[in-house]
Design an enzyme around this catalytic site. Structure first.
Site, mmCIF file in Angstrom:
data_model
loop_
_atom_site.group_PDB
_atom_site.id
_atom_site.type_symbol
_atom_site.label_atom_id
_atom_site.label_comp_id
_atom_site.label_asym_id
_atom_site.label_seq_id
_atom_site.Cartn_x
_atom_site.Cartn_y
_atom_site.Cartn_z
ATOM 1 N N SER A 62 17.193 12.962 -2.929
ATOM 2 C CA SER A 62 18.161 11.904 -2.667
ATOM 3 C C SER A 62 17.561 10.836 -1.756
ATOM 4 O O SER A 62 16.834 11.143 -0.805
ATOM 5 C CB SER A 62 19.416 12.480 -2.005
ATOM 6 O OG SER A 62 20.294 11.453 -1.602
ATOM 7 N N GLU A 112 1.957 1.618 -3.494
ATOM 8 C CA GLU A 112 0.811 2.066 -4.275
ATOM 9 C C GLU A 112 0.589 3.568 -4.100
ATOM 10 O O GLU A 112 0.295 4.285 -5.071
ATOM 11 C CB GLU A 112 -0.430 1.293 -3.838
ATOM 12 C CG GLU A 112 -1.657 1.553 -4.679
ATOM 13 C CD GLU A 112 -2.834 0.704 -4.225
ATOM 14 O OE1 GLU A 112 -3.312 -0.123 -5.020
ATOM 15 O OE2 GLU A 112 -3.270 0.861 -3.058
ATOM 16 N N ARG A 138 0.819 -1.212 0.000
ATOM 17 C CA ARG A 138 0.000 0.000 0.000
ATOM 18 C C ARG A 138 0.853 1.262 0.000
ATOM 19 O O ARG A 138 0.473 2.285 -0.589
ATOM 20 C CB ARG A 138 -0.953 0.006 1.201
ATOM 21 C CG ARG A 138 -2.061 -1.038 1.114
ATOM 22 C CD ARG A 138 -2.847 -0.912 -0.175
ATOM 23 N NE ARG A 138 -3.877 -1.925 -0.292
ATOM 24 C CZ ARG A 138 -4.541 -2.208 -1.401
ATOM 25 N NH1 ARG A 138 -4.268 -1.534 -2.517
ATOM 26 N NH2 ARG A 138 -5.456 -3.147 -1.437
#
Length: 211
Positions: free
Chosen positions: A172, A149, A146
């Protein structure tokens, strides 16, 4: 590695002692004798001898068992060492080094309060450059999936904001700090707050001045 922990019972953890010569044998198999001999290479420039997933699994299980035995949270250990809680968890997963001898000794003292031991050889190795890696199976864990996602669906928007505020470049992932907090929402619900603080790195114009 958390998926590995689920497959391996904690009852198996005492099989390997953190005070044993296990770490030396791993280095000897590769012909690296520097854990037996006095090395002239500073620890922070040496490469860890714990490299494969199988080797890491044994050490990680032992370190987490010691953590459980003293009853300290990652937050409490992090506060003692002066690290973020994410960086501290990375140390337990052998994904980040302990950056000084003093902090390494403090780490050992914290985990040895209930009689556990961390050998000098392993303590040295925890200060070396780790072989960073991850198990593909962990990406299928819902908590991790998740978060990936969330970045996939919000990544383009974050890129536009970075470009608008800083110009052409990236954040970075090396010069970066990350911390996770448990906070309360406006309705009193538990919420996860992840703070990522990374240095901006601009893309360079490639001038042809190479001899």
């Amino acid at each position: 590695f958390f998926s590995m922990f689920c497959r391996v019972s904690r009852s198996l953890a005492p099989r390997v002692s953190l005070a044993s010569p296990y770490w030396r044998s791993m280095c000897d198999e590769r012909g690296a004798r520097n854990m037996r001999l006095k090395s002239r290479i500073p620890l922070k420039r040496g490469l860890s001898c714990i490299r494969t997933h199988d080797e890491k699994r044994e050490v990680v299980l032992q370190l987490l068992s010691l953590k459980d035995s003293v009853g300290l949270s990652f937050d409490k250990i992090a506060a003692k060492l002066g690290y973020t809680n994410v960086y501290t968890a990375q140390i337990f997963l052998l994904q980040a080094p302990i950056t000084s001898k003093q902090k390494a000794e403090e780490f050992r003292d914290l985990l040895s309060q209930e009689g556990g031991e961390i050998s000098d050889d392993l303590l040295d190795d925890l200060q070396r450059c780790p072989a960073r890696s991850y198990d593909d199976d962990t990406l299928e864990d819902p908590a991790i999936y998740r978060m990936l996602e969330a970045m996939k669906f919000n990544g383009e928007s974050l890129k536009m904001l970075i470009n608008e505020k800083f110009g052409d470049g990236i954040m970075s992932s090396v010069d970066m700090k990350m911390k996770m907090k448990k906070v309360k929402g406006v309705e009193g619900e538990d919420r996860v707050q992840i703070v990522i603080d990374g240095k901006f790195l601009p893309f360079r114009e490639q001038i042809d001045d190479i001899e």
